[in-house]
Design a protein around this motif. Sequence first.
Motif, mmCIF file in Angstrom:
data_model
loop_
_atom_site.group_PDB
_atom_site.id
_atom_site.type_symbol
_atom_site.label_atom_id
_atom_site.label_comp_id
_atom_site.label_asym_id
_atom_site.label_seq_id
_atom_site.Cartn_x
_atom_site.Cartn_y
_atom_site.Cartn_z
ATOM 1 N N GLY A 97 -9.235 12.194 -3.927
ATOM 2 C CA GLY A 97 -9.220 10.396 -3.133
ATOM 3 C C GLY A 97 -7.811 9.727 -3.307
ATOM 4 N N ALA A 98 -7.122 9.681 -4.578
ATOM 5 C CA ALA A 98 -6.257 9.152 -4.338
ATOM 6 C C ALA A 98 -4.756 9.442 -3.575
ATOM 7 C CB ALA A 98 -5.050 9.603 -6.078
ATOM 8 N N LYS A 99 -4.792 9.232 -2.491
ATOM 9 C CA LYS A 99 -4.700 9.335 -0.571
ATOM 10 C C LYS A 99 -3.243 9.233 -0.694
ATOM 11 C CE LYS A 99 -7.945 8.204 2.057
ATOM 12 N NZ LYS A 99 -8.483 6.509 2.503
ATOM 13 N N PHE A 108 9.903 10.965 4.327
ATOM 14 C CA PHE A 108 9.487 9.320 3.414
ATOM 15 C C PHE A 108 8.443 9.433 4.501
ATOM 16 C CE2 PHE A 108 13.659 10.302 2.603
ATOM 17 C CZ PHE A 108 14.411 8.962 1.691
ATOM 18 N N GLY A 109 7.744 8.824 4.363
ATOM 19 C CA GLY A 109 6.686 8.160 4.294
ATOM 20 C C GLY A 109 6.350 7.504 5.323
ATOM 21 N N GLY A 110 5.386 6.971 7.156
ATOM 22 C CA GLY A 110 5.694 5.423 7.595
ATOM 23 C C GLY A 110 5.731 3.897 6.710
ATOM 24 N N ILE A 149 8.815 12.665 -2.315
ATOM 25 C CA ILE A 149 8.103 12.286 -1.958
ATOM 26 C C ILE A 149 8.167 10.537 -2.184
ATOM 27 C CG2 ILE A 149 5.833 11.493 -1.264
ATOM 28 C CD1 ILE A 149 5.793 14.609 -0.525
ATOM 29 N N TRP A 150 8.677 10.127 -0.530
ATOM 30 C CA TRP A 150 9.120 8.801 -0.508
ATOM 31 C C TRP A 150 8.569 7.408 -0.595
ATOM 32 C CZ3 TRP A 150 13.682 6.338 -3.272
ATOM 33 C CH2 TRP A 150 14.888 7.451 -4.107
ATOM 34 N N THR A 151 7.871 6.555 -1.318
ATOM 35 C CA THR A 151 6.689 6.424 -0.582
ATOM 36 C C THR A 151 6.576 4.614 -0.641
ATOM 37 O OG1 THR A 151 4.442 5.852 -0.283
ATOM 38 C CG2 THR A 151 5.463 6.095 -2.697
ATOM 39 N N ASP A 152 6.065 3.629 -1.033
ATOM 40 C CA ASP A 152 5.626 2.390 -1.112
ATOM 41 C C ASP A 152 5.814 1.834 -2.434
ATOM 42 O OD1 ASP A 152 3.027 2.430 -0.733
ATOM 43 O OD2 ASP A 152 3.161 0.791 0.436
ATOM 44 N N VAL A 153 5.331 2.373 -3.838
ATOM 45 C CA VAL A 153 5.061 2.062 -4.740
ATOM 46 C C VAL A 153 5.913 3.071 -5.651
ATOM 47 C CG1 VAL A 153 2.920 1.199 -4.268
ATOM 48 C CG2 VAL A 153 3.075 4.408 -4.813
ATOM 49 N N ASP A 154 5.900 2.602 -6.965
ATOM 50 C CA ASP A 154 6.682 3.275 -7.949
ATOM 51 C C ASP A 154 6.157 4.345 -8.504
ATOM 52 O OD1 ASP A 154 8.383 0.677 -8.136
ATOM 53 O OD2 ASP A 154 7.696 0.286 -9.832
ATOM 54 N N GLY A 155 5.784 5.160 -8.244
ATOM 55 C CA GLY A 155 5.243 6.376 -7.883
ATOM 56 C C GLY A 155 3.468 6.858 -8.105
ATOM 57 N N PHE A 156 3.077 7.635 -9.195
ATOM 58 C CA PHE A 156 1.595 8.009 -8.707
ATOM 59 C C PHE A 156 1.058 6.748 -9.992
ATOM 60 C CE2 PHE A 156 -0.763 12.159 -7.363
ATOM 61 C CZ PHE A 156 -2.259 11.416 -7.337
ATOM 62 N N MET A 157 0.063 5.938 -9.597
ATOM 63 C CA MET A 157 -0.170 5.354 -10.618
ATOM 64 C C MET A 157 -1.815 6.098 -11.553
ATOM 65 S SD MET A 157 1.449 2.132 -8.738
ATOM 66 C CE MET A 157 1.111 1.171 -10.206
ATOM 67 N N THR A 158 -1.981 5.364 -12.308
ATOM 68 C CA THR A 158 -3.299 5.658 -13.221
ATOM 69 C C THR A 158 -4.560 5.663 -12.521
ATOM 70 O OG1 THR A 158 -2.630 3.466 -14.230
ATOM 71 C CG2 THR A 158 -2.125 5.284 -15.235
ATOM 72 N N ALA A 159 -4.183 4.477 -11.012
ATOM 73 C CA ALA A 159 -5.277 4.259 -9.734
ATOM 74 C C ALA A 159 -4.538 3.551 -8.503
ATOM 75 C CB ALA A 159 -6.511 3.559 -11.046
ATOM 76 N N ASP A 160 -5.118 3.959 -7.951
ATOM 77 C CA ASP A 160 -4.719 2.999 -7.122
ATOM 78 C C ASP A 160 -4.753 1.162 -6.875
ATOM 79 O OD1 ASP A 160 -4.287 1.443 -3.950
ATOM 80 O OD2 ASP A 160 -6.462 2.073 -2.836
ATOM 81 N N PRO A 161 -3.445 1.502 -7.167
ATOM 82 C CA PRO A 161 -2.850 -0.568 -7.187
ATOM 83 C C PRO A 161 -3.308 -1.730 -6.225
ATOM 84 C CG PRO A 161 -1.138 1.004 -6.147
ATOM 85 C CD PRO A 161 -2.842 1.826 -5.965
ATOM 86 N N ARG A 162 -3.881 -1.335 -4.860
ATOM 87 C CA ARG A 162 -4.801 -2.247 -4.823
ATOM 88 C C ARG A 162 -6.040 -2.355 -4.959
ATOM 89 N NH1 ARG A 162 -3.832 1.116 0.781
ATOM 90 N NH2 ARG A 162 -5.013 3.023 -0.411
HETATM 91 P P1 ADP Z 1 3.272 6.723 2.832
HETATM 92 O O1 ADP Z 1 3.037 6.125 3.655
HETATM 93 O O2 ADP Z 1 5.031 7.057 2.144
HETATM 94 O O3 ADP Z 1 2.751 8.263 3.244
HETATM 95 P P2 ADP Z 1 0.307 6.136 2.074
HETATM 96 O O4 ADP Z 1 -0.086 5.331 2.697
HETATM 97 O O5 ADP Z 1 0.155 7.627 2.761
HETATM 98 O O6 ADP Z 1 2.269 6.664 2.099
HETATM 99 O O7 ADP Z 1 0.595 6.260 0.650
HETATM 100 C C1 ADP Z 1 1.068 5.407 -0.506
HETATM 101 C C2 ADP Z 1 -0.662 4.877 -1.019
HETATM 102 O O8 ADP Z 1 -1.207 5.170 -1.166
HETATM 103 C C3 ADP Z 1 0.177 3.248 -1.395
HETATM 104 O O9 ADP Z 1 0.626 2.164 -0.733
HETATM 105 C C4 ADP Z 1 -0.842 2.993 -3.209
HETATM 106 O O10 ADP Z 1 -1.510 1.911 -1.922
HETATM 107 C C5 ADP Z 1 -1.775 4.116 -2.131
HETATM 108 N N1 ADP Z 1 -2.512 4.622 -3.566
HETATM 109 C C6 ADP Z 1 -4.035 4.454 -3.492
HETATM 110 N N2 ADP Z 1 -3.773 5.389 -4.929
HETATM 111 C C7 ADP Z 1 -2.936 5.788 -5.141
HETATM 112 C C8 ADP Z 1 -2.126 5.739 -6.798
HETATM 113 N N3 ADP Z 1 -3.152 6.402 -7.368
HETATM 114 N N4 ADP Z 1 -0.787 5.982 -6.967
HETATM 115 C C9 ADP Z 1 0.039 5.554 -6.062
HETATM 116 N N5 ADP Z 1 -0.410 4.858 -4.890
HETATM 117 C C10 ADP Z 1 -1.498 4.925 -4.170
#
Ligand code: ADP
Length: 451
Positions: free
Chosen positions: A255-257, A6-8, A219-232
Amino acid sequence: MKVLKFGGTSVGTVDSLLNVKNIVDSLEEPGIVVVSALGGLTDGLISTARMAANGDEGFRQSMKLMAQRHFDIINTLVPRERRSDVRQTVAEFLSQLEDIYMGVSLIGCLPDKVLNRIVSFGERMSSIMVANILRDAEHADPLDFIKTNKEYGRDVLAAGQTRSLIRERFAGNLPRTVVTGGFISRDVYTGEITNLGRGGSDFTAALIAEAAGAEVLEIWTDVDGFMTADPRIVKDARVIDFMSYPESNVLCRHGAKVIYTPTIRPVMEAGIPMRVLNTHNVAAPGTLIGAEAPTDVAGVCGLACMKDVALIMCRCNGASEGRMRELSDLLCKHGIETVCGGNSLGTPFIAIKDADADMAQKVLRDYAGSCHADGQCMPGFVGNLSMITVVGHGLDKIEGLRGKLEKSLADNDIEVAAVNHSANGSEDFSEFFVPMANSNDALISLHACCF
Ligand code: ADP
Ligand code: ASP
Ligand code: MG
């Protein structure tokens, strides 16, 4: 057994911690839970340290706010019978932290060693708190089993020791839940507290999953999964249902963080499936990352963007791979890491971080002497770029894709400083280097071409 990280973004607030509790308390099998520091805390610990080192008295107030955040969570979520013990443990950590900040403000400087110690308190406090918020959970100290050593002055994982220590720690019958902190580690030889790099909790989780033989790494985070690009940046980015280990590796490296790059290798080598899931939306199926499904169907998996890169380009005729290797060794000797290398329409290049631009230009000026002696021209330098990468499989087989990508940038008047297509084993991608000012537009338009 599964490992859940679980991330931050999942442990930042009372509400998100309640979600974590629901997920873990309802597990039907043993789970090892790896947690990051409270969301934003690592940045806060660093900025407070800098304030102290720069003589800014505001560090005291900042320290108080960080402390209050922890106590508010303890007071709300830790069951009454354990609350005062947890408060005391956290208060002891905070008092050590305060002493260090005072020391930093007295001496007016912030050595790396001290900063490493400072940032470690984030995960040390959060993991104790989470262990006491969850039902029937035990705490494990990551400093006992995640080990590093120094290589050319940098802390790198001591892989062998770490693997055996994890096996020892998690051998036999596991309790229902064990909670540990991600990111932090200890130097095998000096005993100093170190870490695995920013975002390193994912890596801790992968190391535990691999060594302890987990069935799955979540890997539990704050988006619905690994996405096709940075959703921000790309508002219509979609969740990728399945991707192969190499695809995720290339996207993260570019760079997909969402996942820290070193995480992929241990799980890939052990063949452990990895899932990216949303703590705030447990109903979403997330992304499964696993071994490549044998398929002939070509397709784009996703796009990644890395800002702040610079290019060193050897436009000289006959610039060979040997020369590029020599140049990259020279940069490495000066502490400059190569982001990637490739060939743009016959011109070999090395990409580095823009932050290293000044040093790299000095190195190049020195190198120019030997170039002239060999009758070669000096490598060129272009800074302030973003690297946008389209990742997939069989990209060459998708008719007209590459032309379409290049045309979409041209149509948007986005200049391309270099482009590199690579299909190497299971890694298949195209990199576009564009001015940083155009990076969001370029990502959006390239994404629109692919999806
Ligand atoms: P955590 O605190 O859970 O480790 P991070 O901030 O490290 O969270 O990673 C999750 C964030 O990564 C998401 O909120 C999203 O904005 C960003 N992000 C960048 N690229 C992608 C991607 N391709 N798919 C999903 N999230 C992405
Ligand atoms: N807390 C650390 C960071 O912010 C590690 C992590 O979150 O993975 O970088
Ligand atoms: Mg992260």
